[in-house]
Motif scaffolding. Structure first.
Motif, PDB file in Angstrom:
ATOM      1  N   SER A  49       0.915  -1.329   0.004  1.00 34.58           N
ATOM      2  CA  SER A  49      -0.133  -0.087   0.016  1.00 34.58           C
ATOM      3  C   SER A  49       1.004   1.326  -0.157  1.00 34.58           C
ATOM      4  O   SER A  49       1.913   1.350   0.754  1.00 34.58           O
ATOM      5  CB  SER A  49      -0.880  -0.081   1.217  1.00 34.58           C
ATOM      6  OG  SER A  49      -1.808  -1.152   1.115  1.00 34.58           O
ATOM      7  N   VAL A  50       0.342   2.287  -0.814  1.00 36.18           N
ATOM      8  CA  VAL A  50       1.346   3.305  -0.957  1.00 36.18           C
ATOM      9  C   VAL A  50       0.466   4.755  -0.787  1.00 36.18           C
ATOM     10  O   VAL A  50      -0.443   4.681  -1.437  1.00 36.18           O
ATOM     11  CB  VAL A  50       1.866   3.330  -2.523  1.00 36.18           C
ATOM     12  CG1 VAL A  50       2.850   4.892  -2.599  1.00 36.18           C
ATOM     13  CG2 VAL A  50       2.749   2.345  -2.629  1.00 36.18           C
ATOM     14  N   CYS A  51       0.695   5.289   0.288  1.00 36.55           N
ATOM     15  CA  CYS A  51       0.033   6.511   0.384  1.00 36.55           C
ATOM     16  C   CYS A  51       0.156   7.527  -0.502  1.00 36.55           C
ATOM     17  O   CYS A  51       1.393   8.169  -0.722  1.00 36.55           O
ATOM     18  CB  CYS A  51       0.265   7.100   1.729  1.00 36.55           C
ATOM     19  SG  CYS A  51      -0.720   8.420   2.305  1.00 36.55           S
ATOM     20  N   THR A  52      -0.837   8.148  -1.315  1.00 35.51           N
ATOM     21  CA  THR A  52      -0.660   9.113  -2.086  1.00 35.51           C
ATOM     22  C   THR A  52      -0.967  10.739  -1.784  1.00 35.51           C
ATOM     23  O   THR A  52      -0.616  11.543  -2.506  1.00 35.51           O
ATOM     24  CB  THR A  52      -1.553   8.797  -3.648  1.00 35.51           C
ATOM     25  OG1 THR A  52      -2.940   8.666  -2.998  1.00 35.51           O
ATOM     26  CG2 THR A  52      -1.092   7.725  -4.104  1.00 35.51           C
TER      27      THR A  52
ATOM     28  N   THR B 230       2.228  10.493  -4.712  1.00 38.29           N
ATOM     29  CA  THR B 230       1.976  10.015  -5.822  1.00 38.29           C
ATOM     30  C   THR B 230       2.976   9.648  -6.697  1.00 38.29           C
ATOM     31  O   THR B 230       3.098   8.906  -7.701  1.00 38.29           O
ATOM     32  CB  THR B 230       1.191  11.159  -6.457  1.00 38.29           C
ATOM     33  OG1 THR B 230      -0.132  11.630  -5.785  1.00 38.29           O
ATOM     34  CG2 THR B 230       0.600  10.987  -7.953  1.00 38.29           C
TER      35      THR B 230
ATOM     36  N   LEU C   8       4.354   6.331  -5.869  1.00 43.55           N
ATOM     37  CA  LEU C   8       3.325   5.390  -6.499  1.00 43.55           C
ATOM     38  C   LEU C   8       3.962   5.220  -7.829  1.00 43.55           C
ATOM     39  O   LEU C   8       3.878   3.895  -8.348  1.00 43.55           O
ATOM     40  CB  LEU C   8       1.898   5.673  -6.473  1.00 43.55           C
ATOM     41  CG  LEU C   8       1.098   4.763  -6.986  1.00 43.55           C
ATOM     42  CD1 LEU C   8       0.825   3.616  -6.352  1.00 43.55           C
ATOM     43  CD2 LEU C   8      -0.489   5.457  -7.301  1.00 43.55           C
ATOM     44  N   ARG C   9       4.232   6.177  -8.586  1.00 41.47           N
ATOM     45  CA  ARG C   9       4.352   6.239 -10.161  1.00 41.47           C
ATOM     46  C   ARG C   9       5.567   5.511 -10.304  1.00 41.47           C
ATOM     47  O   ARG C   9       5.795   4.717 -11.126  1.00 41.47           O
ATOM     48  CB  ARG C   9       4.503   7.447 -10.593  1.00 41.47           C
ATOM     49  CG  ARG C   9       3.154   8.231 -10.918  1.00 41.47           C
ATOM     50  CD  ARG C   9       3.138   9.583 -11.234  1.00 41.47           C
ATOM     51  NE  ARG C   9       2.250  10.370 -11.473  1.00 41.47           N
ATOM     52  CZ  ARG C   9       1.942  11.716 -11.685  1.00 41.47           C
ATOM     53  NH1 ARG C   9       2.990  12.452 -11.639  1.00 41.47           N
ATOM     54  NH2 ARG C   9       0.629  12.144 -11.518  1.00 41.47           N
TER      55      ARG C   9
ATOM     56  N   ARG D  43       5.373   1.923  -9.714  1.00 41.38           N
ATOM     57  CA  ARG D  43       4.485   1.248 -10.928  1.00 41.38           C
ATOM     58  C   ARG D  43       5.364   1.193 -12.235  1.00 41.38           C
ATOM     59  O   ARG D  43       5.285  -0.019 -12.838  1.00 41.38           O
ATOM     60  CB  ARG D  43       3.393   1.806 -10.785  1.00 41.38           C
ATOM     61  CG  ARG D  43       2.083   1.618 -10.082  1.00 41.38           C
ATOM     62  CD  ARG D  43       1.050   2.212 -10.474  1.00 41.38           C
ATOM     63  NE  ARG D  43      -0.231   1.571  -9.538  1.00 41.38           N
ATOM     64  CZ  ARG D  43      -1.426   2.196  -9.343  1.00 41.38           C
ATOM     65  NH1 ARG D  43      -1.565   3.393  -9.833  1.00 41.38           N
ATOM     66  NH2 ARG D  43      -2.110   1.784  -8.465  1.00 41.38           N
TER      67      ARG D  43
ATOM     68  N   ARG E 199      -1.002  -1.222  -4.264  1.00 38.89           N
ATOM     69  CA  ARG E 199      -2.151  -0.607  -4.009  1.00 38.89           C
ATOM     70  C   ARG E 199      -2.176   0.900  -3.769  1.00 38.89           C
ATOM     71  O   ARG E 199      -1.368   1.150  -2.660  1.00 38.89           O
ATOM     72  CB  ARG E 199      -2.922  -1.366  -3.141  1.00 38.89           C
ATOM     73  CG  ARG E 199      -4.535  -0.682  -2.459  1.00 38.89           C
ATOM     74  CD  ARG E 199      -5.025  -1.655  -1.786  1.00 38.89           C
ATOM     75  NE  ARG E 199      -4.600  -1.478  -0.440  1.00 38.89           N
ATOM     76  CZ  ARG E 199      -5.212  -1.683   0.730  1.00 38.89           C
ATOM     77  NH1 ARG E 199      -6.315  -2.284   0.618  1.00 38.89           N
ATOM     78  NH2 ARG E 199      -4.629  -1.734   2.106  1.00 38.89           N
ATOM     79  N   GLU E 200      -2.863   1.804  -4.316  1.00 39.82           N
ATOM     80  CA  GLU E 200      -2.714   3.222  -3.786  1.00 39.82           C
ATOM     81  C   GLU E 200      -3.994   3.281  -2.777  1.00 39.82           C
ATOM     82  O   GLU E 200      -5.056   2.859  -2.789  1.00 39.82           O
ATOM     83  CB  GLU E 200      -3.467   4.127  -5.028  1.00 39.82           C
ATOM     84  CG  GLU E 200      -3.645   5.367  -4.845  1.00 39.82           C
ATOM     85  CD  GLU E 200      -4.046   6.339  -6.035  1.00 39.82           C
ATOM     86  OE1 GLU E 200      -4.589   7.224  -5.759  1.00 39.82           O
ATOM     87  OE2 GLU E 200      -4.024   5.738  -7.140  1.00 39.82           O
TER      88      GLU E 200
ATOM     89  N   SER F  55      -5.202   6.538   0.223  1.00 37.64           N
ATOM     90  CA  SER F  55      -5.373   7.837   0.375  1.00 37.64           C
ATOM     91  C   SER F  55      -4.569   8.489   1.890  1.00 37.64           C
ATOM     92  O   SER F  55      -4.506   9.454   1.707  1.00 37.64           O
ATOM     93  CB  SER F  55      -6.793   8.544   0.383  1.00 37.64           C
ATOM     94  OG  SER F  55      -7.419   7.839   1.359  1.00 37.64           O
TER      95      SER F  55
END
Length: 122
Positions: free
Chosen positions: A6-9, A26, A29-30, A33, A44-45, A47
């Motif tokens: 899990s990645v906090c965006t 963000t 996350l990019r 990916r 998984r994104e 919030s």
């Protein structure tokens, strides 16, 4: 079941450019990916991981395993995060031996959460 990374965006960082509307989480996350998830890992994104003073934050979890939250991550850490996620996925219980963890996971762990107990119904 795959391991969930899990990645906090919504994460910010103190050193982030205040004029950039894209949050550092963000960008992380990019980067993750772009490198690609290891086998048996799903990125998984999310919030918020409530680690605001330690952003950017990621978490590793899988049913029946210990879960971890790591902080102070950057997009440049993506290869190490993914290597740590692969090592975690390969374990039976989520406990990767200390020396086999990426250095950022050894030094930037915020929490270790025990597996959720299962109860048999009578």
């Amino acid at each position: 079941m795959p391991t969930i990374l899990s990645v906090c965006t919504t994460c910010k960082r103190d050193d982030a450019d205040p004029t950039d509307e894209t949050r550092p989480g963000t960008y992380l996350l990019r980067a993750l990916r772009d490198h690609g998830a290891p086998d048996d890992v799903v990125i998984r994104e999310v919030s918020c991981l409530s680690a605001c003073s330690n952003g950017c934050a990621v978490a590793l979890s899988e049913p029946g395993k210990w879960s971890y939250v790591y902080g102070r991550m950057t997009a440049a850490d993506a290869p190490d995060i993914l290597a740590g996620a692969a090592a975690y996925a390969a374990t039976e219980n989520g406990l990767v031996p200390w020396r086999e963890r990426p250095v950022i996971f050894r030094k930037q762990s915020l929490a270790r959460i025990p597996p959720f107990p299962t109860f048999e119904q009578e």
